[in-house]
Design a protein around this motif. Structure first.
Motif, mmCIF file in Angstrom:
data_model
loop_
_atom_site.group_PDB
_atom_site.id
_atom_site.type_symbol
_atom_site.label_atom_id
_atom_site.label_comp_id
_atom_site.label_asym_id
_atom_site.label_seq_id
_atom_site.Cartn_x
_atom_site.Cartn_y
_atom_site.Cartn_z
ATOM 1 N N ILE A 58 50.728 64.678 2.239
ATOM 2 C CA ILE A 58 50.030 65.412 1.185
ATOM 3 C C ILE A 58 50.931 65.538 -0.042
ATOM 4 N N ALA A 59 52.194 65.886 0.160
ATOM 5 C CA ALA A 59 53.137 66.019 -0.961
ATOM 6 C C ALA A 59 53.273 64.702 -1.718
ATOM 7 N N ILE A 60 53.278 63.592 -1.008
ATOM 8 C CA ILE A 60 53.395 62.273 -1.633
ATOM 9 C C ILE A 60 52.087 61.891 -2.325
ATOM 10 N N ALA A 61 50.962 62.074 -1.636
ATOM 11 C CA ALA A 61 49.658 61.690 -2.207
ATOM 12 C C ALA A 61 49.350 62.465 -3.485
ATOM 13 N N LEU A 62 49.706 63.736 -3.529
ATOM 14 C CA LEU A 62 49.466 64.526 -4.733
ATOM 15 C C LEU A 62 50.295 64.017 -5.905
ATOM 16 N N ARG A 63 51.513 63.577 -5.632
ATOM 17 C CA ARG A 63 52.388 63.094 -6.701
ATOM 18 C C ARG A 63 51.983 61.705 -7.180
ATOM 19 N N TYR A 64 51.399 60.895 -6.302
ATOM 20 C CA TYR A 64 51.160 59.482 -6.650
ATOM 21 C C TYR A 64 50.220 59.313 -7.840
ATOM 22 N N PRO A 65 49.050 59.791 -7.967
ATOM 23 C CA PRO A 65 48.167 60.462 -7.017
ATOM 24 C C PRO A 65 47.308 59.452 -6.236
ATOM 25 N N ALA A 66 46.950 59.846 -5.020
ATOM 26 C CA ALA A 66 46.111 59.023 -4.149
ATOM 27 C C ALA A 66 45.146 59.943 -3.409
ATOM 28 N N GLU A 109 58.140 71.925 2.820
ATOM 29 C CA GLU A 109 56.991 71.079 2.522
ATOM 30 C C GLU A 109 55.965 71.874 1.704
ATOM 31 N N ALA A 110 55.788 73.157 2.058
ATOM 32 C CA ALA A 110 54.861 74.016 1.315
ATOM 33 C C ALA A 110 55.300 74.130 -0.142
ATOM 34 N N ILE A 111 56.585 74.319 -0.363
ATOM 35 C CA ILE A 111 57.111 74.424 -1.734
ATOM 36 C C ILE A 111 56.901 73.108 -2.475
ATOM 37 N N SER A 112 57.134 71.989 -1.805
ATOM 38 C CA SER A 112 56.956 70.678 -2.433
ATOM 39 C C SER A 112 55.491 70.449 -2.812
ATOM 40 N N ILE A 113 54.566 70.792 -1.916
ATOM 41 C CA ILE A 113 53.142 70.633 -2.211
ATOM 42 C C ILE A 113 52.747 71.547 -3.366
ATOM 43 N N SER A 114 53.229 72.777 -3.357
ATOM 44 C CA SER A 114 52.940 73.718 -4.440
ATOM 45 C C SER A 114 53.455 73.175 -5.770
#
Length: 148
Positions: free
Chosen positions: A111-119, A42-47
């Motif tokens: 967090i990983a999803i919201a950052l990608r959306y972004p939301a 998850e850390a790698i995905s958020i990064s």
């Protein structure tokens, strides 16, 4: 309970005499931060999301965003709404047409999803009160990319 907007300060390895733990730091604009200890993947995905890195094949969080887009699902926000015994709880606030739904999720996935959306990433003020740590009281934080 009133949610407030926060931003992801970064993804780090919290290093102490007991070892190292992947950590996402949330900033609510005050003198304190909210550390959430998470899994390495998850850390790698958020990064990756923070650095706008796109992998050749979609990972789970990328796939979820594609599902949202293909089915016209709007992610209004991620809301981190509780902490119990050191465990954070969150919900994705979703909308499709006139239908709204709040779906339980792990904060790290949210967090990983919201950052990608972004939301926007929202956090209840009661969670901030319980989980905020003064910057000087945080363990040594090493940027994830420098640690790996």
């Amino acid at each position: 309970m009133t949610p407030q907007k926060c931003r992801v300060q970064g993804v780090f390895m919290a290093v102490s005499e007991m070892g190292a733990a992947p950590t996402v730091l949330l900033d609510t604009g005050g003198e304190s931060m909210i550390p959430i200890y998470i899994g390495l993947w998850e850390a790698i995905s958020i990064s990756n999301a923070l650095n706008s890195e796109v992998l050749p094949r979609p990972i789970t969080h990328d796939l979820i965003i594609e599902v949202f887009r293909n089915f016209e699902i709007v992610l209004d926000a991620l809301q981190i709404d509780a902490i119990e015994d050191g465990v954070f709880y969150a919900k994705l606030m979703l909308r499709q047409g006139s239908h709204t739904e709040m779906m339980d999720c792990r904060p790290s996935d949210g967090i990983a999803i919201a950052l990608r959306y972004p939301a926007p990433i929202m956090i209840e003020d009661t969670v901030v009160e319980m989980a905020a740590v003064k910057r000087d009281d945080l363990p040594r934080m090493v940027d994830l990319k420098d640690y790996l």
